[in-house]
Design a protein around this motif. Sequence first.
Motif, PDB file in Angstrom:
ATOM      1  N   VAL A 754     142.722 -11.455 -71.323  1.00 23.69           N
ATOM      2  CA  VAL A 754     142.873 -12.813 -70.811  1.00 23.69           C
ATOM      3  C   VAL A 754     142.347 -13.816 -71.831  1.00 23.69           C
ATOM      4  CG1 VAL A 754     142.736 -12.154 -68.387  1.00 23.69           C
ATOM      5  CG2 VAL A 754     140.654 -12.737 -69.626  1.00 23.69           C
ATOM      6  N   PRO A 755     142.946 -15.013 -71.893  1.00 22.18           N
ATOM      7  CA  PRO A 755     142.376 -16.074 -72.736  1.00 22.18           C
ATOM      8  C   PRO A 755     141.229 -16.747 -71.990  1.00 22.18           C
ATOM      9  CG  PRO A 755     144.419 -16.825 -71.744  1.00 22.18           C
ATOM     10  CD  PRO A 755     144.225 -15.411 -71.283  1.00 22.18           C
ATOM     11  N   VAL A 756     140.027 -16.609 -72.484  1.00 21.67           N
ATOM     12  CA  VAL A 756     138.870 -17.177 -71.811  1.00 21.67           C
ATOM     13  C   VAL A 756     138.321 -18.330 -72.644  1.00 21.67           C
ATOM     14  CG1 VAL A 756     137.340 -15.446 -72.844  1.00 21.67           C
ATOM     15  CG2 VAL A 756     136.608 -16.670 -70.805  1.00 21.67           C
ATOM     16  N   PRO A 757     138.041 -19.487 -72.038  1.00 17.61           N
ATOM     17  CA  PRO A 757     137.553 -20.632 -72.807  1.00 17.61           C
ATOM     18  C   PRO A 757     136.054 -20.542 -73.106  1.00 17.61           C
ATOM     19  CG  PRO A 757     137.829 -21.252 -70.523  1.00 17.61           C
ATOM     20  CD  PRO A 757     138.298 -19.838 -70.630  1.00 17.61           C
ATOM     21  N   ILE A 758     135.700 -20.988 -74.279  1.00 16.01           N
ATOM     22  CA  ILE A 758     134.301 -21.156 -74.665  1.00 16.01           C
ATOM     23  C   ILE A 758     134.108 -22.638 -74.986  1.00 16.01           C
ATOM     24  CG2 ILE A 758     132.533 -20.594 -76.373  1.00 16.01           C
ATOM     25  CD1 ILE A 758     133.877 -17.871 -76.690  1.00 16.01           C
ATOM     26  N   GLU A 759     133.152 -23.272 -74.337  1.00 19.02           N
ATOM     27  CA  GLU A 759     132.887 -24.701 -74.548  1.00 19.02           C
ATOM     28  C   GLU A 759     131.669 -24.865 -75.447  1.00 19.02           C
ATOM     29  OE1 GLU A 759     133.363 -27.908 -71.387  1.00 19.02           O
ATOM     30  OE2 GLU A 759     131.169 -27.799 -71.607  1.00 19.02           O
ATOM     31  N   GLU A 767     129.800 -34.362 -78.434  1.00 19.20           N
ATOM     32  CA  GLU A 767     131.213 -34.008 -78.332  1.00 19.20           C
ATOM     33  C   GLU A 767     131.361 -32.557 -77.864  1.00 19.20           C
ATOM     34  OE1 GLU A 767     135.143 -33.455 -81.240  1.00 19.20           O
ATOM     35  OE2 GLU A 767     133.234 -34.213 -82.044  1.00 19.20           O
ATOM     36  N   LYS A 768     132.396 -32.323 -77.043  1.00 17.56           N
ATOM     37  CA  LYS A 768     132.668 -30.982 -76.550  1.00 17.56           C
ATOM     38  C   LYS A 768     133.945 -30.450 -77.185  1.00 17.56           C
ATOM     39  CE  LYS A 768     130.375 -31.615 -72.065  1.00 17.56           C
ATOM     40  NZ  LYS A 768     130.554 -31.622 -70.598  1.00 17.56           N
ATOM     41  N   ILE A 769     133.877 -29.222 -77.651  1.00 16.65           N
ATOM     42  CA  ILE A 769     135.014 -28.545 -78.280  1.00 16.65           C
ATOM     43  C   ILE A 769     135.310 -27.295 -77.459  1.00 16.65           C
ATOM     44  CG2 ILE A 769     135.877 -27.384 -80.346  1.00 16.65           C
ATOM     45  CD1 ILE A 769     133.888 -29.095 -81.950  1.00 16.65           C
ATOM     46  N   GLU A 770     136.586 -27.058 -77.176  1.00 15.89           N
ATOM     47  CA  GLU A 770     136.952 -25.851 -76.430  1.00 15.89           C
ATOM     48  C   GLU A 770     137.672 -24.871 -77.349  1.00 15.89           C
ATOM     49  OE1 GLU A 770     138.375 -25.728 -72.158  1.00 15.89           O
ATOM     50  OE2 GLU A 770     140.204 -25.057 -73.178  1.00 15.89           O
ATOM     51  N   GLN A 788     128.367 -30.178 -86.976  1.00 14.36           N
ATOM     52  CA  GLN A 788     127.068 -30.404 -86.352  1.00 14.36           C
ATOM     53  C   GLN A 788     126.604 -29.117 -85.682  1.00 14.36           C
ATOM     54  OE1 GLN A 788     127.034 -34.015 -83.820  1.00 14.36           O
ATOM     55  NE2 GLN A 788     129.098 -34.428 -84.637  1.00 14.36           N
ATOM     56  N   ARG A 789     125.332 -29.002 -85.546  1.00 16.00           N
ATOM     57  CA  ARG A 789     124.771 -27.825 -84.884  1.00 16.00           C
ATOM     58  C   ARG A 789     125.071 -27.917 -83.383  1.00 16.00           C
ATOM     59  NH1 ARG A 789     121.230 -24.079 -86.606  1.00 16.00           N
ATOM     60  NH2 ARG A 789     120.226 -22.805 -84.997  1.00 16.00           N
ATOM     61  N   PRO A 790     125.526 -26.818 -82.767  1.00 13.50           N
ATOM     62  CA  PRO A 790     125.816 -26.864 -81.328  1.00 13.50           C
ATOM     63  C   PRO A 790     124.517 -26.871 -80.508  1.00 13.50           C
ATOM     64  CG  PRO A 790     126.203 -24.659 -82.170  1.00 13.50           C
ATOM     65  CD  PRO A 790     125.899 -25.514 -83.361  1.00 13.50           C
ATOM     66  N   SER A 791     124.509 -27.700 -79.471  1.00 13.12           N
ATOM     67  CA  SER A 791     123.362 -27.711 -78.560  1.00 13.12           C
ATOM     68  C   SER A 791     123.584 -26.767 -77.383  1.00 13.12           C
ATOM     69  CB  SER A 791     123.130 -29.125 -78.037  1.00 13.12           C
ATOM     70  OG  SER A 791     124.273 -29.604 -77.332  1.00 13.12           O
ATOM     71  N   ARG A 792     124.871 -26.414 -77.169  1.00 13.40           N
ATOM     72  CA  ARG A 792     125.182 -25.546 -76.019  1.00 13.40           C
ATOM     73  C   ARG A 792     126.484 -24.825 -76.305  1.00 13.40           C
ATOM     74  NH1 ARG A 792     128.195 -26.776 -71.218  1.00 13.40           N
ATOM     75  NH2 ARG A 792     127.662 -25.426 -69.456  1.00 13.40           N
ATOM     76  N   VAL A 793     126.488 -23.531 -76.048  1.00 14.41           N
ATOM     77  CA  VAL A 793     127.706 -22.723 -76.142  1.00 14.41           C
ATOM     78  C   VAL A 793     127.833 -21.978 -74.807  1.00 14.41           C
ATOM     79  CG1 VAL A 793     128.963 -20.908 -77.363  1.00 14.41           C
ATOM     80  CG2 VAL A 793     127.438 -22.450 -78.632  1.00 14.41           C
TER      81      VAL A 793
END
Length: 806
Positions: A754-759, A767-770, A788-793
């Motif tokens: 399945v294609p599963v999204p990672i935010e 900014e949010k990248i999917e 930029q360094r991610p604050s949340r994955v």
Amino acid sequence: MRWGRVILVAFSLSCALWSETGAERLAKIRALTFTPGECYRVRDLVLEREDIKLHFSDGYLLFAEPVEGRTIAALFLAASDTGEATVVVLPPTRSERQSMVRFLDSPVLEEEVRTVMMFFSDDTALVLRRAIAENPFSQPDPEAGQKWAKDWTPVARNILGDRELRLLVDALSLAGPDGVPQAGLFTATISGAKLGLFEILVDPRRSEQIAVGQVIWQEGQRFYDIWTSFPARSIREGRKRPFSDTATLENYRIEADLAEDLSMRVRARATLVAGSGRERAVGFELSRDMKVSKVSVDGRPAEFLESGTLDASGVRRRGNDMLVVVLEKAPEPGGRHLIEFEYAGNVITDSGHGIYYVGARGNWYPTHGAPFTEYELLFQYPKRLQMVATGRQVETSVAGDVRTTRWKSDGKIRLAAFNLGDYERASVKVGEYTVEVCANKRLEPELQRRAPPLLPMGTIDHRNRTTPLGAFSAPEPAASPARRTNQVAHDSGEAVQFFLSRFGPPATRHLTVSPIPGRFGEGFPGLVYLSTLSYYQPEDQPLEKLSAGARVFYTEQLGAHEIAHQWWGNLVTSSGYHDEWLMESLADYSALLYLEQRKGGRVAEGILARYKSNLLAKLESGGTVESAGAIVLGERLRSSRSPAARHVIIYEKGAWVLHMLRHLMGDQKFFALLRELRKRYERQEVTTEQFRELAAQFLPAVPQDPNLENFFYQWVYSTGVPTLKMEYRVSGKAPPYRLTGVVRQSGVPEDFSVPVPIEIQLAGTGEKIELRVQTADGEAPFSLMLDQRPSRVALDPKDSVLAIKQ
């Protein structure tokens, strides 16, 4: 086949009569007797009926006496108690093999058997006799036949049961060049060494000609577990065309007189358009609570016979009857004939406090399938009551103590229904549409006596439900359901407005919402039956002791679900039981969409979370409810192994399937899909495959699964909920940073993907990248360069995939 009586009508345009009546023919079938002189000792005899293979290794084969020159039964008895015969069935599809595993712990049926009682109207007798003649070991054994015939004739007559009428119907049908009916039946009751009694069926009249199943009694409840059901090999390979008799009913005119005790006398007329099969017998459904007194075709009375009926699996259905009207010959294809039924009975129950329960909501009149056609209904009933029905009320009058109302449908609809009571009413206009709500003035005693559990929603195919009964302590006073009539009308109007804006016009211009005792709802064209509980607020006495989820169900979901059936089920309908999930899932998810718009996303998300929990609940067998079978198994999901699985999978997993499609497409394309579905299949049937092909047209420009074949293979035609776990790390110095990780998948077959999204949320700008990762057996790696360094994955933070996240 829906719950109800089946009426088979054989009709004729000829004035010539047979030398014997249908009753006399049926009596001969019922007098089936085994012939001692037709007993053979056999060895290595093989009988293949499409995908069914019976190998009679060593034993006795006994034929019944011919009925009007045709043998209709045979019995195989093994030479030893350990079994000297084998039956083999290999289902052709993954979902059917999974179904077999569910019941047999094996994808293939291969069972040693002791006895095989066979009934048939096809060429089985010819095939067996030919095989006996060609096998040098086979020899007549009349001495053994003398013993077996006496012992097994009463057994055969008992097992024959409902099959007797089907054999009569085939005897009346047009035969092929070999004298065998074009749609001849083969069915066998088999005693297996390990599995006990079970049945196999080869029936060309069914859309799935092969079926294997077993009757199970569990805690006083009867189940028919269908192990497998699928199209015959000759149909799949294109060597034969599916049997088709396209007879239809058009232009119903129904007159119903209700006495003071609410018993009904009914005269139902319709135009019967003969099908291409030139069948002498046409099946109709009618409530078992109705007794037919007369049937006529083109004004001429016809002989009719009554017996039991077969369900979709070819086995007996409790409490149902079959009526056969026998005349000389079939009409020409496309011929139009006026068919009339006169019958009487009582399908209305007084539930107390002047509240009434209509038990036969969709089969109070004879039907042949549910084609789109026009209806005109005339009711005469006690003037103290109010009547609501499908269509527009075009006439009303009162004479003495009797009120008469006449109703006409707005165009072609599939079903007609009615309700009655002493109501409070309120109505709202939604553009050119009218929504009227009727409410009982008092709460039915059953709901005052105890707090009700949460039970499944009804559907337009659930025709009979028992009236709630029982003796309890004196009820506590409860507020009248009618006090919120205006609010329910307002809420129903808002739901109609929302669905109109999303899907387009519904089945009818007038919608009546009316109460029904119990804990369910049903949506007919222009008429919704709504549980009395849905007329209350969550804090009111009838609901206050329920769980939070149950209160949301009755006060928010149920009404919107049944109103959504005005589009899904009554305007667009499903093609067969494999496609049943579409209408229920669409109605259920439409209700969630409306709830999301009305109450916010968190409420709908909470319901989906509850659905997931229900799907992952454990069965006694140790598996999950979701593993009970693919969603396309429809009614077959209700079995002795998992009685509640049908509702959870069809409604709740189905809502998840649509939720995942929505996230694959985006809201704009998803709502465009629903609008196009309504437009393209208005007043037509749609199959699961047609829906898949249409949905694929609304995917993003470059999808990984362009035809949605993988998506439907996994979520619709199979079972499985994956467990997903993400691990990641961030390396490098700005700029750029490197994000690498893996998504581990388990708990599903190796080919599940399945294609599963990672935010990914960036620390500096927010900014949010999917990123979408296609899962695979084991690990699916991913990598991304970031400024930029991610604050949340986060793995699928919006819960867009039905999965267990760790």
